[in-house]
Design a protein around this motif. Structure first.
Motif, PDB file in Angstrom:
ATOM      1  N   PRO A   1       0.830  -1.213   0.000  1.00 48.71           N
ATOM      2  CA  PRO A   1       0.000   0.000   0.000  1.00 48.71           C
ATOM      3  C   PRO A   1       0.863   1.262   0.000  1.00 48.71           C
ATOM      4  CG  PRO A   1      -0.808  -1.561   1.610  1.00 48.71           C
ATOM      5  CD  PRO A   1       0.484  -2.105   1.083  1.00 48.71           C
ATOM      6  N   ALA A   2       2.006   1.198   0.731  1.00 53.18           N
ATOM      7  CA  ALA A   2       2.850   2.386   0.808  1.00 53.18           C
ATOM      8  C   ALA A   2       3.414   2.731  -0.561  1.00 53.18           C
ATOM      9  CB  ALA A   2       3.993   2.133   1.783  1.00 53.18           C
ATOM     10  N   ALA A   3       3.854   1.679  -1.254  1.00 54.72           N
ATOM     11  CA  ALA A   3       4.416   1.915  -2.574  1.00 54.72           C
ATOM     12  C   ALA A   3       3.353   2.439  -3.536  1.00 54.72           C
ATOM     13  CB  ALA A   3       5.008   0.624  -3.122  1.00 54.72           C
ATOM     14  N   VAL A   4       2.171   1.901  -3.355  1.00 56.27           N
ATOM     15  CA  VAL A   4       1.080   2.329  -4.234  1.00 56.27           C
ATOM     16  C   VAL A   4       0.743   3.786  -4.001  1.00 56.27           C
ATOM     17  CG1 VAL A   4      -1.372   1.971  -4.750  1.00 56.27           C
ATOM     18  CG2 VAL A   4       0.120   0.015  -4.396  1.00 56.27           C
ATOM     19  N   ALA A   5       0.858   4.187  -2.704  1.00 49.03           N
ATOM     20  CA  ALA A   5       0.469   5.553  -2.360  1.00 49.03           C
ATOM     21  C   ALA A   5       1.320   6.592  -3.078  1.00 49.03           C
ATOM     22  CB  ALA A   5       0.581   5.761  -0.854  1.00 49.03           C
ATOM     23  N   GLY A   6       2.537   6.235  -3.490  1.00 47.04           N
ATOM     24  CA  GLY A   6       3.370   7.171  -4.250  1.00 47.04           C
ATOM     25  C   GLY A   6       4.291   7.980  -3.366  1.00 47.04           C
ATOM     26  N   PRO A   7       5.125   8.818  -3.973  1.00 47.76           N
ATOM     27  CA  PRO A   7       6.151   9.514  -3.227  1.00 47.76           C
ATOM     28  C   PRO A   7       5.619  10.525  -2.222  1.00 47.76           C
ATOM     29  CG  PRO A   7       6.101  10.233  -5.535  1.00 47.76           C
ATOM     30  CD  PRO A   7       5.181   9.094  -5.413  1.00 47.76           C
ATOM     31  N   SER A   8       4.433  11.029  -2.402  1.00 50.06           N
ATOM     32  CA  SER A   8       3.928  12.047  -1.480  1.00 50.06           C
ATOM     33  C   SER A   8       3.439  11.459  -0.173  1.00 50.06           C
ATOM     34  CB  SER A   8       2.800  12.832  -2.148  1.00 50.06           C
ATOM     35  OG  SER A   8       1.773  11.931  -2.500  1.00 50.06           O
ATOM     36  N   ALA A   9       3.199  10.156  -0.122  1.00 51.62           N
ATOM     37  CA  ALA A   9       2.693   9.540   1.107  1.00 51.62           C
ATOM     38  C   ALA A   9       3.821   9.390   2.111  1.00 51.62           C
ATOM     39  CB  ALA A   9       2.106   8.175   0.779  1.00 51.62           C
ATOM     40  N   PRO A  10       3.540   9.656   3.427  1.00 45.10           N
ATOM     41  CA  PRO A  10       4.609   9.524   4.441  1.00 45.10           C
ATOM     42  C   PRO A  10       4.998   8.074   4.633  1.00 45.10           C
ATOM     43  CG  PRO A  10       2.497  10.029   5.470  1.00 45.10           C
ATOM     44  CD  PRO A  10       2.286  10.096   4.001  1.00 45.10           C
ATOM     45  N   THR A  11       6.297   7.819   4.692  1.00 46.08           N
ATOM     46  CA  THR A  11       6.757   6.435   4.864  1.00 46.08           C
ATOM     47  C   THR A  11       7.233   6.187   6.294  1.00 46.08           C
ATOM     48  OG1 THR A  11       8.867   7.164   4.025  1.00 46.08           O
ATOM     49  CG2 THR A  11       7.420   6.050   2.472  1.00 46.08           C
ATOM     50  N   THR A  12       7.525   7.233   7.023  1.00 49.13           N
ATOM     51  CA  THR A  12       7.918   7.071   8.423  1.00 49.13           C
ATOM     52  C   THR A  12       7.062   7.991   9.273  1.00 49.13           C
ATOM     53  OG1 THR A  12       9.523   8.826   8.180  1.00 49.13           O
ATOM     54  CG2 THR A  12      10.339   6.574   7.894  1.00 49.13           C
ATOM     55  N   GLY A  13       7.111   7.759  10.604  1.00 49.16           N
ATOM     56  CA  GLY A  13       6.351   8.675  11.461  1.00 49.16           C
ATOM     57  C   GLY A  13       6.370   8.191  12.874  1.00 49.16           C
ATOM     58  N   SER A  14       5.712   8.950  13.768  1.00 48.50           N
ATOM     59  CA  SER A  14       5.647   8.605  15.177  1.00 48.50           C
ATOM     60  C   SER A  14       4.666   7.468  15.406  1.00 48.50           C
ATOM     61  CB  SER A  14       5.179   9.849  15.953  1.00 48.50           C
ATOM     62  OG  SER A  14       3.879  10.170  15.516  1.00 48.50           O
ATOM     63  N   GLY A  15       4.666   7.009  16.717  1.00 49.85           N
ATOM     64  CA  GLY A  15       3.720   5.939  17.080  1.00 49.85           C
ATOM     65  C   GLY A  15       2.287   6.378  16.893  1.00 49.85           C
ATOM     66  N   SER A  16       2.008   7.654  17.231  1.00 54.94           N
ATOM     67  CA  SER A  16       0.622   8.129  17.085  1.00 54.94           C
ATOM     68  C   SER A  16       0.203   8.149  15.614  1.00 54.94           C
ATOM     69  CB  SER A  16       0.471   9.529  17.697  1.00 54.94           C
ATOM     70  OG  SER A  16       1.278  10.430  16.959  1.00 54.94           O
ATOM     71  N   GLY A  17       1.237   8.463  14.777  1.00 54.16           N
ATOM     72  CA  GLY A  17       0.961   8.453  13.328  1.00 54.16           C
ATOM     73  C   GLY A  17       0.584   7.061  12.876  1.00 54.16           C
ATOM     74  N   ARG A  18       1.388   6.047  13.398  1.00 54.62           N
ATOM     75  CA  ARG A  18       1.092   4.656  13.008  1.00 54.62           C
ATOM     76  C   ARG A  18      -0.314   4.263  13.489  1.00 54.62           C
ATOM     77  NH1 ARG A  18       6.501   3.532  14.089  1.00 54.62           N
ATOM     78  NH2 ARG A  18       6.052   2.841  16.189  1.00 54.62           N
ATOM     79  N   LYS A  19      -0.597   4.751  14.764  1.00 57.77           N
ATOM     80  CA  LYS A  19      -1.898   4.418  15.337  1.00 57.77           C
ATOM     81  C   LYS A  19      -3.024   5.011  14.475  1.00 57.77           C
ATOM     82  CE  LYS A  19      -4.175   4.484  19.813  1.00 57.77           C
ATOM     83  NZ  LYS A  19      -4.157   5.105  21.139  1.00 57.77           N
ATOM     84  N   ARG A  20      -2.723   6.313  14.098  1.00 57.67           N
ATOM     85  CA  ARG A  20      -3.745   6.993  13.305  1.00 57.67           C
ATOM     86  C   ARG A  20      -3.962   6.251  11.971  1.00 57.67           C
ATOM     87  NH1 ARG A  20      -1.960  11.852  14.163  1.00 57.67           N
ATOM     88  NH2 ARG A  20      -0.816  12.088  12.215  1.00 57.67           N
ATOM     89  N   ARG A  21      -2.798   5.819  11.403  1.00 58.14           N
ATOM     90  CA  ARG A  21      -2.900   5.099  10.133  1.00 58.14           C
ATOM     91  C   ARG A  21      -3.641   3.776  10.347  1.00 58.14           C
ATOM     92  NH1 ARG A  21       2.243   6.781   9.148  1.00 58.14           N
ATOM     93  NH2 ARG A  21       3.147   4.755   9.541  1.00 58.14           N
ATOM     94  N   GLY A  22      -3.345   3.142  11.543  1.00 60.67           N
ATOM     95  CA  GLY A  22      -4.026   1.884  11.875  1.00 60.67           C
ATOM     96  C   GLY A  22      -5.530   2.088  11.973  1.00 60.67           C
ATOM     97  N   VAL A  23      -5.883   3.198  12.650  1.00 59.90           N
ATOM     98  CA  VAL A  23      -7.312   3.514  12.799  1.00 59.90           C
ATOM     99  C   VAL A  23      -7.918   3.760  11.421  1.00 59.90           C
ATOM    100  CG1 VAL A  23      -8.933   5.249  13.664  1.00 59.90           C
ATOM    101  CG2 VAL A  23      -7.096   4.412  15.130  1.00 59.90           C
ATOM    102  N   ASN A  24      -7.143   4.520  10.590  1.00 62.84           N
ATOM    103  CA  ASN A  24      -7.645   4.812   9.247  1.00 62.84           C
ATOM    104  C   ASN A  24      -7.849   3.540   8.447  1.00 62.84           C
ATOM    105  OD1 ASN A  24      -7.689   7.473   9.708  1.00 62.84           O
ATOM    106  ND2 ASN A  24      -5.732   7.926   8.685  1.00 62.84           N
ATOM    107  N   ARG A  25      -6.807   2.628   8.618  1.00 65.68           N
ATOM    108  CA  ARG A  25      -6.895   1.379   7.851  1.00 65.68           C
ATOM    109  C   ARG A  25      -8.111   0.556   8.301  1.00 65.68           C
ATOM    110  NH1 ARG A  25      -1.759  -0.884   8.625  1.00 65.68           N
ATOM    111  NH2 ARG A  25      -0.937   0.700   7.248  1.00 65.68           N
ATOM    112  N   GLU A  26      -8.331   0.544   9.637  1.00 67.92           N
ATOM    113  CA  GLU A  26      -9.488  -0.197  10.160  1.00 67.92           C
ATOM    114  C   GLU A  26     -10.786   0.413   9.638  1.00 67.92           C
ATOM    115  OE1 GLU A  26      -9.304  -0.378  14.407  1.00 67.92           O
ATOM    116  OE2 GLU A  26      -7.410  -1.481  14.329  1.00 67.92           O
ATOM    117  N   GLY A  27     -10.797   1.751   9.647  1.00 67.10           N
ATOM    118  CA  GLY A  27     -11.985   2.457   9.140  1.00 67.10           C
ATOM    119  C   GLY A  27     -12.219   2.136   7.677  1.00 67.10           C
ATOM    120  N   LEU A  28     -11.067   2.120   6.947  1.00 61.91           N
ATOM    121  CA  LEU A  28     -11.149   1.827   5.511  1.00 61.91           C
ATOM    122  C   LEU A  28     -11.672   0.410   5.274  1.00 61.91           C
ATOM    123  CD1 LEU A  28     -10.279   3.814   3.313  1.00 61.91           C
ATOM    124  CD2 LEU A  28      -8.201   2.458   3.025  1.00 61.91           C
ATOM    125  N   GLU A  29     -11.116  -0.516   6.122  1.00 61.38           N
ATOM    126  CA  GLU A  29     -11.546  -1.921   6.015  1.00 61.38           C
ATOM    127  C   GLU A  29     -13.040  -2.053   6.306  1.00 61.38           C
ATOM    128  OE1 GLU A  29     -10.339  -5.053   5.284  1.00 61.38           O
ATOM    129  OE2 GLU A  29      -8.861  -3.808   4.265  1.00 61.38           O
TER     130      GLU A  29
END
Lengths: 425, 317
Positions: B15-43
């Motif tokens: 998914p990260a590769a698909v997102a393209g160069p503008s998508a963040p590839t690193t970040g804080s734990g809260s960022g990962r959590k937020r992405r996790g929440v987003n992914r769950e929401g998306l799912e």
């Protein structure tokens, strides 16, 4: 691969396909020939699918007696008029005898031959008077009635003979519960049995014949009196008001009820009475809840007496057939062996003597009332106009549907008069 | 790169590769959590969309399938059950009586043979005429070709009832009254325009390079058509054949007007169960059910070809 080779291959494949197609279509699987050729003793008889059985026995007898072989061309009712129109107008007919519904007779009177020789004095006495009159067009007899029908009363004998029902009815209406003979009795009985999820009768908004029978009972010709449109006279209004008065004793959706729906309702035990074509008595399914519990009576009478609209089918010989002699022989056979139709699934005939022969036999209880209705004082055939089917489809049925849905009868009849005048002028 | 190709290429990537160069590839734990929440929401969103689609699909299937199922069940009902008020879906008592009545009726077997004969001839005629017509129109791209294909479309707009009676008279005057060939020709007038249009879209999807390569290898133009193009569009030909076959198999009006004893087809015989004196629902539905079997089998048999044919016309090279 060269172009020539490829073309050869295409030509070969195309040729094979064409050869197969032509070989396969030399004749279809149904039989050897469509049109009887001149002078042969094989006739093709065009008949509505429901009437086929009526003539099957006659055809077998005709082969034995007159040496005439019969092929039947069976078509559904809805498409038959178009087919007849198409073939008669083209002058190329695929049949030597056509069984025509009485309403089509005026439309095709110029396309069929006179068959006066079959209507001997003896024959005229043995056919119901209304049918003899209808078969005679412009001074010639053009069709032999092969079978006829009329609406009679079918009622639930078990309910009518129930002691409690008899007592309750007597108490409420002041006379004995029995098969109705008048409009008033029909209204009372219909009202009485409309209870506990059951209805006294049906009201058919999708068909016109029943209302027309009431018009006759009220003492007026149906719709047309000669060239004059009389649909707005008092008898038509009286008949329409009576017809609509039964809506409260009938299942809802009367505007859409037609013959099939009414027959189903009665056979399912949902209605206590129905005014219906006599053949239906013998067609009650054996597993129906009403099987063996049905009584029959003549059509009810109005001020002019018992009146019904006969529903005969006429055997006719097209002018365009090359096989006139064999066709007329078949029609003579149909007359001579008319009672054989009674043994068929439809169980009808056209000769009075044929009905009388069977009327006292078990299973043919509908014949007595049918004879009485067909001989009724007010019984008459439909107006002999080639516009009749159009009048029915575009004026009468829509008017009835509006009437049973609550429309004002006088206004509807006045509108109908204008429309019919436009059609027949 | 075209969008469809890009989607296809991206399918195997993360998914990260698909997102393209503008998508963040690193970040804080809260960022990962937020992405996790987003992914769950998306799912969750995808799940509910999928459920909704399944519900819609089931509804569509019921809508299309129910009349046939009802017909099938009715064919196994007893006479009184077929006219029950209110109607029942399943038979109270299962019986084969209606099938015996329907198949035992005189003329039914002959009508089946006539239907098969007529449909096969009509399908062959349609293909023999439509394939070269469509090939010529798509490959030569002439003005007359364009006018012809538009004219073919216009003939589809003419109500069959308008041409039925003249056609019946013409056939009778040619001595073809009441023959399967007359009915097949009439049916071809219905299926041919559609066949030409279908085949045109299939031919357009075949790259010209294929034919040119075949020509370079020594094939003539017709040889290239026969050896290269037709095998490529065989799926399309199957689809066209199915449509032409069905058009003839189910046709009623021309059969009513043009057939009598020799060539009456089954749709007319089915209609004969409704008479002025009553409607034999049980036998009518039984015969209709039997009459459906060959086309169902044909569709199942050619299923793969049909799917291939459908997709062939959908994407151009």
């Amino acid at each position: 691969m060269s172009t020539r080779k490829t073309i050869n291959r295409f030509v070969t494949i195309g040729g094979v396909c064409t050869a197969v197609a032509l070989a396969a279509t030399g004749c279809g699987a149904g039989g050897p020939s469509t049109t009887g050729s001149a002078g042969t003793s094989t006739v093709n008889v065009l008949v509505e699918a429901g009437g086929h059985a009526e003539l099957t026995g006659v055809a077998e007898q005709c082969k034995k007696d007159a040496g005439v072989n019969v092929n039947f061309v069976e078509l559904p009712y809805d498409g038959m008029f178009n087919r007849l129109s198409s073939e008669f107008s083209s002058g190329n007919v695929s049949f030597d005898v056509a069984a025509l519904d009485s309403v089509w007779l005026p439309s095709f009177k110029d396309a069929v031959q006179p068959i006066d020789e079959i209507f001997t004095d003896e024959a005229k006495k043995d056919i119901f008077p209304a049918l003899v009159k209808e078969a005679n067009v412009d001074g010639h007899f053009i069709g032999l009635p092969a079978w006829t029908n009329a609406e009679i009363i079918l009622y639930r004998k078990d309910l009518f003979e129930d002691a409690k029902n008899k007592a309750d009815f007597q108490a409420k209406y002041g006379y004995e519960l029995a098969a109705p003979t008048t409009w008033k009795q029909y209204q009372d009985i219909a009202e009485f049995f409309t209870k506990d999820g059951m209805y006294g009768t049906d009201v058919k908004g999708g068909v016109e014949t029943e209302w027309l029978a009431h018009v006759l009972q009220a003492g007026s010709p149906m719709v047309l009196d000669g060239d004059k449109v009389v649909i707005d006279n008092a008898a038509h209004k009286e008949a329409l008001d009576f017809y609509v008065s039964l809506v409260k004793s009938a299942p809802s959706g009367a505007a859409q009820v037609d013959w099939a729906a009414a027959q189903n309702l009665f056979n399912q035990g949902k209605t206590a009475m129905t005014r219906f074509w006599a053949h239906a008595y013998r067609q009650i399914p054996k597993d129906s809840p009403v099987a063996g519990k049905v009584g029959t009576a003549p059509m009810i009478a109005g001020s002019a007496g018992i009146g019904g609209v006969p529903g005969p089918w006429y055997l006719t010989v097209p002018k365009a057939t090359k096989n006139t002699d064999a066709a007329k022989k078949f029609i003579k056979c149909a007359y001579d062996n008319n009672s054989m139709g009674i043994e068929s699934s439809l169980g009808l005939a056209s000769r009075i003597s044929a009905f009388e022969k069977y009327q006292d036999k078990a299973g043919y209880e509908s014949f007595g009332p049918l004879i009485e209705t067909l001989n009724g004082k007010a019984t008459a055939t439909r107006p002999a106009t080639e516009k009749w089917q159009q009048i029915v489809d575009t004026v009468l049925v829509p008017m009835l549907q509006k009437a049973v849905a609550g429309g004002d009868s006088a206004t509807l009849l006045a509108d109908a008069k204008k429309q019919i005048e436009d059609l027949v002028k | 790169m075209r969008v469809a190709e890009r989607i296809k290429n991206d399918a195997g990537k993360s998914p990260a590769a698909v997102a393209g160069p503008s998508a963040p590839t690193t970040g804080s734990g809260s960022g990962r959590k937020r992405r996790g929440v987003n992914r769950e929401g998306l799912e969750a969103g995808r799940r509910s969309t999928r459920t909704l689609l399944w519900v819609l699909l089931a509804a569509a299937m019921v809508l299309y399938g129910f009349p046939f199922l009802y017909l099938l069940f009715t064919s196994f009902k007893t006479p009184i059950d077929t006219i029950a008020v209110p109607p029942t879906i399943l038979p109270k008592e299962w019986t084969l009586e209606n099938y015996a009545n329907a198949l035992g009726r005189s003329g039914v077997v002959a009508s089946f043979i006539n239907s098969i004969q007529t449909a096969i001839i009509s399908t062959l005629l349609s293909l023999v005429l439509a394939v070269p017509a469509a090939y010529g129109i798509t490959r030569y791209q002439t003005l007359s070709g364009r006018i012809f294909i538009m004219a073919a479309l216009v003939t589809r707009m003419v109500p069959p009832v308008a041409i039925g009676i003249p056609l019946a008279s013409m056939m009778a005057s040619m001595g073809l009254a009441d023959t399967p060939i007359a009915l097949s020709i009439a049916h071809t007038t219905i299926s041919l325009p559609l066949s030409i249009w279908l085949m045109s879209s299939f031919f357009e999807a075949v790259p010209r390079d294929l034919e040119e390569s075949a020509t370079v290898d020594g094939c003539s133009r017709l040889g290239a058509l026969w050896r290269v193009v037709i095998p490529v569009v065989s799926g399309g030909i199957a689809v066209t054949a199915i449509f032409a076959f069905l058009a003839s198999w189910n046709e009623f009006l021309f059969a009513l007007l043009m057939t009598a004893i020799r060539s009456q087809t089954t749709p007319v015989v089915i209609a004969n169960f409704q008479t002025q004196f009553g409607l034999d629902w049980g036998s009518m539905t039984a015969l209709a059910a039997v009459y459906s079997i060959p086309v169902i089998l044909l569709t199942l048999l050619l299923q793969r070809k049909i799917v291939a044919g459908m997709t062939l016309g959908a994407v151009k090279g």
